[in-house]
Write an enzyme that holds these catalytic residues in place. Structure first.
Site, PDB file in Angstrom:
ATOM      1  N   LEU A  66      27.194  -8.280  52.562  1.00 19.36           N
ATOM      2  CA  LEU A  66      26.122  -8.661  53.469  1.00 19.36           C
ATOM      3  C   LEU A  66      25.667  -7.385  54.159  1.00 19.36           C
ATOM      4  CD1 LEU A  66      27.595 -11.861  55.191  1.00 19.36           C
ATOM      5  CD2 LEU A  66      26.250 -11.709  53.083  1.00 19.36           C
ATOM      6  N   GLY A 110      19.569  -2.441  63.825  1.00 22.96           N
ATOM      7  CA  GLY A 110      20.275  -2.146  65.070  1.00 22.96           C
ATOM      8  C   GLY A 110      21.178  -3.269  65.531  1.00 22.96           C
ATOM      9  N   ARG A 111      21.897  -3.904  64.590  1.00 20.43           N
ATOM     10  CA  ARG A 111      22.736  -5.067  64.876  1.00 20.43           C
ATOM     11  C   ARG A 111      21.922  -6.178  65.521  1.00 20.43           C
ATOM     12  NH1 ARG A 111      26.038  -0.928  66.825  1.00 20.43           N
ATOM     13  NH2 ARG A 111      25.885  -1.716  68.967  1.00 20.43           N
ATOM     14  N   ASP A 143      25.833  -7.112  69.704  1.00 15.04           N
ATOM     15  CA  ASP A 143      25.588  -7.527  68.317  1.00 15.04           C
ATOM     16  C   ASP A 143      24.879  -8.878  68.354  1.00 15.04           C
ATOM     17  OD1 ASP A 143      25.626  -8.237  65.619  1.00 15.04           O
ATOM     18  OD2 ASP A 143      27.625  -7.399  65.290  1.00 15.04           O
ATOM     19  N   ARG A 145      23.371 -10.371  65.676  1.00 14.35           N
ATOM     20  CA  ARG A 145      23.144 -10.884  64.325  1.00 14.35           C
ATOM     21  C   ARG A 145      23.645 -12.313  64.151  1.00 14.35           C
ATOM     22  NH1 ARG A 145      25.684  -5.779  61.172  1.00 14.35           N
ATOM     23  NH2 ARG A 145      27.099  -5.961  62.967  1.00 14.35           N
ATOM     24  N   THR A 166      33.215  -5.123  53.330  1.00 10.96           N
ATOM     25  CA  THR A 166      32.850  -4.905  54.729  1.00 10.96           C
ATOM     26  C   THR A 166      33.994  -4.242  55.467  1.00 10.96           C
ATOM     27  OG1 THR A 166      31.969  -5.953  56.730  1.00 10.96           O
ATOM     28  CG2 THR A 166      33.702  -7.141  55.564  1.00 10.96           C
ATOM     29  N   LYS A 171      31.920 -10.353  60.204  1.00 10.58           N
ATOM     30  CA  LYS A 171      31.296 -10.914  59.006  1.00 10.58           C
ATOM     31  C   LYS A 171      32.269 -11.826  58.265  1.00 10.58           C
ATOM     32  CE  LYS A 171      27.883  -7.258  58.199  1.00 10.58           C
ATOM     33  NZ  LYS A 171      27.392  -6.206  57.280  1.00 10.58           N
TER      34      LYS A 171
END
Length: 215
Positions: A66, A110-111, A143, A145, A166, A171
């Protein structure tokens, strides 16, 4: 590869409950290998690009990356992060494996704070703040995301469980929370430079990233 007629059927009929829609599919030859490129879009306009190699078969034990969009690292070759080298290493890994998916996550610059805000955060880092402190100083999440759409794309591709490339445990937890088991985590090469060493240390020490070999 899905033929055009089949694609139209999938757009209308496949996985109607998923928050993403398959927009198009094409062959994409690159310096890292030749992939099936499948473009997806959410209702809010956020886009995803799945780069697939080989036959995913029953969807078990699929090598997956990802990858959050990073214009500065992926396109401009910035040495302030390790994003570009990770992207290319992941593409080369699924090519070598003969089977896998690199999912490029647009809108996660940028996250998740965006390009302009990332540059503003860089300016604060040049004044001595680390990547976590800079975001907080700007009143932004460390963060931001979200991986809901990414999981929906993997489901549409028939992926059931993964070996995840990762260094980021978030994640791993995100996939498992959405019902995609992570069988193993695979490290990617760490592209350490003079310019990104503090950034890498901050990700390791403050964000829990697994970064073997970082000085």
């Amino acid at each position: 590869m899905t033929h055009t007629a089949d694609l139209g059927s999938r757009l209308q009929d496949a996985h109607p409950s998923l928050p993403v829609v398959l927009v198009g599919e094409a062959r994409l030859p690159t310096t890292s290998g030749t992939f099936r490129a499948l473009a997806y879009r959410q209702a809010d306009g956020v886009e995803y690009l799945a780069l697939v190699t080989g036959d995913l078969g029953d969807g078990h034990d699929v090598l997956v990356r990802l990858h959050s969009e990073c214009l500065t690292g992926d396109v401009l070759g910035s040495l302030r992060c390790d994003c570009g080298p990770q992207l290319h290493a992941a593409l080369e890994a699924i090519t070598a494996e003969g089977r896998g998916v690199v999912l490029y996550l647009r809108g996660q610059e940028g996250r998740g704070i965006g390009l302009a805000e990332k540059i503003a955060a860089y300016a604060l880092q040049e004044q001595g703040r680390d990547t976590v402190e800079a975001n907080v100083d700007l009143g932004l999440p460390v963060d931001a995301r979200d991986y809901t759409g990414a999981v929906a794309v993997l489901r549409d591709l028939g992926v059931r469980d993964v070996e995840l490339m990762t260094h980021n445990p978030v994640k791993v937890r995100a996939l498992e929370a959405h019902g995609v088991p992570v069988l193993r985590r695979r490290d990617l090469p760490v592209a350490q430079t003079v310019d990104n060493l503090r950034y890498l240390r901050t990700k390791r020490d403050r964000m829990g990233h697994e970064l073997p070999g970082v000085d």
